[in-house]
Design an enzyme around this catalytic site. Sequence first.
Site: not given
Lengths: 278, 783
Positions: A240, A238, A104
């Site tokens: 994560e 993302h 990002c």
Amino acid sequence: MKLADIRVGVIRIEGTNCEQESLDAFQRLGTAPEFVHLKQLLGIDCTKEETRNLFDYQCLMIPGGFSAGDYIRAGAIFAARMKSQLARPLREFVEQGYPVLGVCNGFQVLTELGLLPGFDETIRNVPDACLYLNDSSRFECRPTLLKHENSGTCVFTRKIPKDSVRLIPSAHAEGKLLFPQEKQDAYIKRLLENDQIVFRYVDPDGKYAGYPWNPNGSPWNIAGICNPAGTVFGMMPHPERSFYVHQQPTWTRTGLGSEIGDGRAIFESVVDYISKKF
Amino acid sequence: MQLDSLFTKRPRTKDVYDINVSAASDPDLLQISDQMGLALALPEMKRIQQYFGERHRNPTDIELQALGQAWSEHCCYKSSKVPLKKYVFNVNEKRIIAREDAGVMDFTDDYYYCVALESHNHPSAIEPYGGAATGIGGIVRDVVCMGAQPIAFVDPLFFGPLNTPQAQLPKGVKHPVYLLKGVVDGIHDYGNRIGIPTVTGQVTFHDGYTGNCLVNVGCLGIMKKKELIHSWATAPGEVYIYVGGKTGRDGIHGVTFASAELTEKSEESSRSAVQVGDPITKEPVIHACLECNRKGLLQGFKDFGGGGLSCVSGELAYSNNLGAEIHLDDVPLKEEGLKPWEIWVSESQERMMLVAKPKHVDEILHICKQWDVPAAKVGTVLKDPIIRVFIHGEKILEMDLEFMTGGPVYDSCQRPYAIPQPVEQDTPVPLPKDLTLILHQLLSSLNIASKDWVIRQYDHEVRGNTVIKPLQGKLGYECHGDAAVIKPLEHSYKGIALTADINPRFMERHPYWGACSGIDEVCRNLVAVGARPDSLLDCLNFGNPEKPERMGELYEACRGLGDTARALNLPFVSGNVSLYNQSTKTAVPPTPELMGVGIVEDVRHCVTSDLKAEDDILYLVGKKTENELGGSEYYALLHHNSGRVPRTDTAQLKTAMTGLLEAIGAGTVAACHDLSEGGLAVCLAEMAIGGDLGATIDVGALGDLRSDLLMFSESNTRWLVETRPEKRQDFEAILHDAQVPFTTIGRTTKGHLTITKSKKRLITAPINALRESWKKTLWDYMG
């Protein structure tokens, strides 16, 4: 290298804000990540114990967020501060094969740094691309589906089968990968030739689709690219946030299964690469 | 008397005046209050006159300003204290660990959760972007200053209808489309930038908010138990350390502005009261302060809120019967030339006050420096409960804290109130011919239509812990859920569910039952995802308390909240009062916004509202559907101003919650959604839209009411539940044993929604068409 010896530097400045979940992702795999403020790498306002060197780490990650507010071009200030003193060590770090991940805002920083797309040299003085305002002109927080199109160059996705589709969410206002207009076709061709395109946005049928499946209007539906060596990787969505299935939006429909989320393989791939190479 | 003659400039110190209140007549006193923007009434001014008379001196301007701030409605709750004390407080308070800027509750053996809810109404009505952004900034400080890491925001918003013609707007009032856009921009620009997910809220439209929109904001935090820190100094000699944004002229008189009605002149006169937020100062301030706290360097910790330096310095000391000495020379300033009183009361954002032992000051300053956060030692804690302020070595303020911060005691000065006497005549509405059309119209009505335009602009997933998201369902078809669930700890599956609710249409008709229904809805929403209600927060947004009718509404609402919460044993862990929500034309409907916190023992058992599969069984669970359409969306659509607002039966609610939670925990529930605006028909449509599936139900077994009333009644304590055929027996056995009423009403299907009554078809529509109606409304205005 043993997993527990792999040190990952999760770099932050003011406005970085996905650092905890990024650190957690590396930690869950048994490596030794730590937060490192850019000032610790630049040696500003730090005690001797607090000061760090890029080569203290085998992997760097620039997490998501709004570094320095992103009031100029997204990621520009972070990149400028980093480049002012660290351009040379950063080049050496990358040229020695140590991996760098940007998610990002981190992708935006890597682009502003000139590390991506990294066509002719490891780190360019002037950026070759930027992540521009979404076509909708809005911040878009939504699930996105990414088709993995890399043939093995990218060290962050080697554990992901080619052409498989991953559910990894996006949350950004500036995610449209933009090249100088007159060079766009040539650049995309080079990305293809070099096997630098890693993820492309698709719809639930696996087809390249427009908004909202492509949340920003990125040309060629590009969601993530790596450098020609495959060791520097930037993506807007993302991973994560999809390390576990319970983080994904559809688990109450599909069940939790093994709890292995769609983004986990990205962290596993790079950890595997490091443990074998170094 | 010429007012100017009462002001004497101090010879030595620039911009400090002594004000001769002892010589002032009553009209003079009021004029002083007015000219200085103190917003104090005559009895308060006379109390000040008396205090300084006893001390044989006159107050300085900074002293009067400090009193104006400390005694404003916003800071000391002088109108609301009585009804709050009488009804809302004292419910199961032993479970509350702390109630200061935010409330603290037990979560696990090692962790507390911390919650706060506030309003930022007036600033948002004047400057929606800045108002909403600083609202978030304020609430996050409230949570941080208890030592907690913020992990989620809740944003309840109330506006006038988006289709209000420009010509109908009162003078000086901004259009709801502009306000909604500005507020949402403010929330996402600030909330997203500081990296805290905005996970739930409410967006409600009603004529009453046209002149005065409401912007409430809640925050959830999490902390290790040993990291809890209080908002008070612990011993004389401790040091005040100012941390964060610099002080400027923005936000002067914010609290006094919040304690007066909005008028067409507010824009001009009060623009300076709206602060300017800076998330990129805030974000490192959070890091730095929490790091200091984690390292055990702090004795006390409080944020700068309303009243600025004046309130924070006074309250940190007064809360522990200590005093404070502050030196304004050391306060970091944005610009030259601020007058001492401006420094003292400015509400500039992003500021925190730390109290530390002298030996820890250097380490604290070092941590702040690393984050590039301005920090300075500005004062010390005194043994006696007195506050003194110095500039250039000259003392310019000295008051007893009991007098300044303790605030005037108002029990003798209780505001008059008139309890509303709701008349609930019920004239029948003519039965509409096309009920399918009615369902389409309800789905596209502002209050029911999709809020995805708002929700997708908030980052609701940052931090990676949002396990149940605000939009739920099949990818690309998501619909509204009932509550969001956060899994805050890495090594535990325990979760925290959040929701926010109030129905202003019920409230304006019947403040008592409207408030009771609000709590019922909070509980329904939490239970629907599988969470046990644990605590409540209230943000009381009401009109001008000087008007007895408005005070009466406040009393009745508080009585409803108290009665219901007490019956359910749910404490109010934190809250906020916002009065004077009144514009030139009208007051807002009484709006006691409620935020509910629920505990999920294992988030892996949570359920969402979207239908999951074909051929599943659909049940209506809970209370009987009654002729309670007063304030319903159905009657609003038909412009039918009649009917009884829904009642709630707390005994039934308790039983139903227990049974349904057990059924969800046992894995017998595939989907669950509470019935609220639009009743059963809208609830079913939403579940079908999110699951991209159809359903066929028959309402014949639900009672003798007319079919439209059965479908659209908003009676409380009801849920629609989907269960897999193989779980049917288990589900029914659990509810049966728990004595929870339920009715089998139909099956899930493919593609179509059909509602019949005793086989007579009432509604039938393709899901795609219903989704279209539901999805487009907000986009038509905002897209």
